[in-house]
Write a protein that holds these residues in place. Structure first.
Motif, PDB file in Angstrom:
ATOM      1  N   LYS A  84      24.556  22.971 -73.112  1.00  0.00           N
ATOM      2  CA  LYS A  84      25.044  22.687 -71.766  1.00  0.00           C
ATOM      3  C   LYS A  84      24.854  23.947 -70.921  1.00  0.00           C
ATOM      4  O   LYS A  84      25.169  25.045 -71.368  1.00  0.00           O
ATOM      5  CB  LYS A  84      26.516  22.301 -71.815  1.00  0.00           C
ATOM      6  CG  LYS A  84      26.751  21.009 -72.578  1.00  0.00           C
ATOM      7  CD  LYS A  84      28.203  20.679 -72.644  1.00  0.00           C
ATOM      8  CE  LYS A  84      28.382  19.402 -73.452  1.00  0.00           C
ATOM      9  NZ  LYS A  84      29.778  19.087 -73.646  1.00  0.00           N
ATOM     10  N   ASP A  85      24.375  23.728 -69.730  1.00  0.00           N
ATOM     11  CA  ASP A  85      24.211  24.882 -68.851  1.00  0.00           C
ATOM     12  C   ASP A  85      25.539  25.186 -68.159  1.00  0.00           C
ATOM     13  O   ASP A  85      26.531  24.481 -68.328  1.00  0.00           O
ATOM     14  CB  ASP A  85      23.075  24.654 -67.848  1.00  0.00           C
ATOM     15  CG  ASP A  85      23.337  23.472 -66.926  1.00  0.00           C
ATOM     16  OD1 ASP A  85      24.383  22.821 -67.086  1.00  0.00           O
ATOM     17  OD2 ASP A  85      22.508  23.209 -66.048  1.00  0.00           O
ATOM     18  N   GLU A  86      25.550  26.225 -67.388  1.00  0.00           N
ATOM     19  CA  GLU A  86      26.792  26.686 -66.757  1.00  0.00           C
ATOM     20  C   GLU A  86      27.371  25.643 -65.803  1.00  0.00           C
ATOM     21  O   GLU A  86      28.586  25.495 -65.693  1.00  0.00           O
ATOM     22  CB  GLU A  86      26.538  27.994 -66.016  1.00  0.00           C
ATOM     23  CG  GLU A  86      26.269  29.161 -66.941  1.00  0.00           C
ATOM     24  CD  GLU A  86      26.045  30.463 -66.187  1.00  0.00           C
ATOM     25  OE1 GLU A  86      26.566  30.594 -65.065  1.00  0.00           O
ATOM     26  OE2 GLU A  86      25.351  31.328 -66.723  1.00  0.00           O
ATOM     27  N   LYS A  87      26.501  24.914 -65.124  1.00  0.00           N
ATOM     28  CA  LYS A  87      26.980  23.894 -64.182  1.00  0.00           C
ATOM     29  C   LYS A  87      27.729  22.789 -64.915  1.00  0.00           C
ATOM     30  O   LYS A  87      28.789  22.355 -64.471  1.00  0.00           O
ATOM     31  CB  LYS A  87      25.810  23.291 -63.415  1.00  0.00           C
ATOM     32  CG  LYS A  87      25.171  24.246 -62.429  1.00  0.00           C
ATOM     33  CD  LYS A  87      23.997  23.608 -61.720  1.00  0.00           C
ATOM     34  CE  LYS A  87      23.310  24.600 -60.804  1.00  0.00           C
ATOM     35  NZ  LYS A  87      22.121  24.022 -60.168  1.00  0.00           N
ATOM     36  N   GLU A  88      27.156  22.335 -66.030  1.00  0.00           N
ATOM     37  CA  GLU A  88      27.817  21.277 -66.799  1.00  0.00           C
ATOM     38  C   GLU A  88      29.152  21.754 -67.352  1.00  0.00           C
ATOM     39  O   GLU A  88      30.138  21.002 -67.353  1.00  0.00           O
ATOM     40  CB  GLU A  88      26.912  20.815 -67.940  1.00  0.00           C
ATOM     41  CG  GLU A  88      25.702  20.040 -67.481  1.00  0.00           C
ATOM     42  CD  GLU A  88      24.768  19.700 -68.626  1.00  0.00           C
ATOM     43  OE1 GLU A  88      24.856  20.342 -69.691  1.00  0.00           O
ATOM     44  OE2 GLU A  88      23.940  18.803 -68.444  1.00  0.00           O
ATOM     45  N   LEU A  89      29.200  22.999 -67.820  1.00  0.00           N
ATOM     46  CA  LEU A  89      30.459  23.549 -68.331  1.00  0.00           C
ATOM     47  C   LEU A  89      31.503  23.633 -67.220  1.00  0.00           C
ATOM     48  O   LEU A  89      32.679  23.315 -67.433  1.00  0.00           O
ATOM     49  CB  LEU A  89      30.230  24.932 -68.951  1.00  0.00           C
ATOM     50  CG  LEU A  89      29.393  24.960 -70.229  1.00  0.00           C
ATOM     51  CD1 LEU A  89      29.117  26.402 -70.645  1.00  0.00           C
ATOM     52  CD2 LEU A  89      30.100  24.219 -71.349  1.00  0.00           C
ATOM     53  N   GLU A  90      31.079  24.033 -66.035  1.00  0.00           N
ATOM     54  CA  GLU A  90      31.998  24.133 -64.896  1.00  0.00           C
ATOM     55  C   GLU A  90      32.507  22.749 -64.495  1.00  0.00           C
ATOM     56  O   GLU A  90      33.692  22.574 -64.193  1.00  0.00           O
ATOM     57  CB  GLU A  90      31.300  24.815 -63.715  1.00  0.00           C
ATOM     58  CG  GLU A  90      32.208  25.164 -62.570  1.00  0.00           C
ATOM     59  CD  GLU A  90      33.242  26.220 -62.928  1.00  0.00           C
ATOM     60  OE1 GLU A  90      34.325  26.177 -62.314  1.00  0.00           O
ATOM     61  OE2 GLU A  90      32.989  27.059 -63.803  1.00  0.00           O
ATOM     62  N   VAL A  91      31.612  21.753 -64.510  1.00  0.00           N
ATOM     63  CA  VAL A  91      32.007  20.383 -64.169  1.00  0.00           C
ATOM     64  C   VAL A  91      33.029  19.870 -65.180  1.00  0.00           C
ATOM     65  O   VAL A  91      34.036  19.253 -64.802  1.00  0.00           O
ATOM     66  CB  VAL A  91      30.764  19.457 -64.099  1.00  0.00           C
ATOM     67  CG1 VAL A  91      31.164  18.001 -64.058  1.00  0.00           C
ATOM     68  CG2 VAL A  91      29.904  19.811 -62.891  1.00  0.00           C
ATOM     69  N   GLU A  92      32.792  20.120 -66.460  1.00  0.00           N
ATOM     70  CA  GLU A  92      33.746  19.687 -67.481  1.00  0.00           C
ATOM     71  C   GLU A  92      35.101  20.359 -67.291  1.00  0.00           C
ATOM     72  O   GLU A  92      36.146  19.731 -67.451  1.00  0.00           O
ATOM     73  CB  GLU A  92      33.207  19.988 -68.882  1.00  0.00           C
ATOM     74  CG  GLU A  92      32.161  19.020 -69.347  1.00  0.00           C
ATOM     75  CD  GLU A  92      31.723  19.287 -70.779  1.00  0.00           C
ATOM     76  OE1 GLU A  92      32.364  20.102 -71.476  1.00  0.00           O
ATOM     77  OE2 GLU A  92      30.726  18.684 -71.195  1.00  0.00           O
ATOM     78  N   ARG A  95      36.817  18.717 -64.365  1.00  0.00           N
ATOM     79  CA  ARG A  95      37.307  17.391 -64.747  1.00  0.00           C
ATOM     80  C   ARG A  95      38.596  17.506 -65.550  1.00  0.00           C
ATOM     81  O   ARG A  95      39.532  16.725 -65.360  1.00  0.00           O
ATOM     82  CB  ARG A  95      36.255  16.642 -65.564  1.00  0.00           C
ATOM     83  CG  ARG A  95      35.145  16.088 -64.742  1.00  0.00           C
ATOM     84  CD  ARG A  95      34.167  15.293 -65.562  1.00  0.00           C
ATOM     85  NE  ARG A  95      33.083  14.833 -64.726  1.00  0.00           N
ATOM     86  CZ  ARG A  95      31.875  14.546 -65.159  1.00  0.00           C
ATOM     87  NH1 ARG A  95      31.596  14.672 -66.441  1.00  0.00           N
ATOM     88  NH2 ARG A  95      30.949  14.129 -64.332  1.00  0.00           N
TER      89      ARG A  95
END
Length: 194
Positions: A84-92, A95
């Motif tokens: 997972k890239d940083e954006k996906e981690l931030e989105v999670e 959430r």
């Protein structure tokens, strides 16, 4: 010369000389066809070839594992569990925070609802946290169960008090119950102490 004489000669030192051995091998040379015949027709030949094949196969398998297996495993792991890239981690993360806020908001709403019901029904507000359920219906149901249980407990306690140590007004001289309003404070204390 007989066959026995030839056999004795071949088994002797002179018969084991390299010239005689070379001559005899020339009469029946070692060929691929003879080796194949030995392998196909004798159990010893089959067993020997199988063991040689197993050795080579094992060596080849170990070489393949060393050269290819790790990279194939890494590729499969990446395919099944992509990084997972940083954006996906931030989105999670966002959430998760939103879910936490929703849960807190819902809990606050249920707490307010339980306090309102407890206040209306004159139940102890200190116990409201024990009423809160997963949703409004569960919370209302929990308050109802507590109300029923609490009122039954209070009723039993009142009944026990009235049965046991309840006050019985004193009787008049003629045996009738006295009127509390007609008693003076001293008479009331005397009657109560009896």
């Amino acid at each position: 010369m007989t066959f026995e004489n030839v056999k004795e000669f071949l088994e002797s030192e002179a018969g084991k000389a390299s010239e005689v051995t070379a001559y005899l091998q020339g009469l029946n040379p070692l060929t691929v066809a003879r080796v194949q015949e030995y392998i196909d027709k004798t159990p010893e030949g089959k067993s020997w070839v199988d063991s040689v094949r197993d050795k080579h196969l094992q060596k080849g398998l170990e070489t393949w594992k060393t050269n290819n297996l790790e990279s194939l495993l890494n590729d499969e792991i990446k395919k099944r569990f992509p990084q997972k890239d940083e954006k996906e981690l931030e989105v999670e993360k966002l959430r998760a925070e939103i879910e936490k806020m929703k849960h807190e908001k819902q809990r606050e709403s249920l707490t307010n609802k339980a306090i309102k019901i407890a206040t209306e029904k004159s139940l102890p507000i200190e116990l409201v946290d024990f009423f809160i359920g997963a949703d409004e219906q569960t919370t209302v149901s929990n308050v109802k169960v507590f109300e029923d249980t609490f009122s039954q407990y209070v009723q039993k306690t009142v009944e026990q008090r009235l049965k046991g140590d309840g006050y019985v007004p004193p009787k008049d001289n003629d045996g009738k119950q006295g009127n509390l309003e007609s008693l003076s404070m001293e008479e009331y204390i005397k009657a109560r102490s009896k």
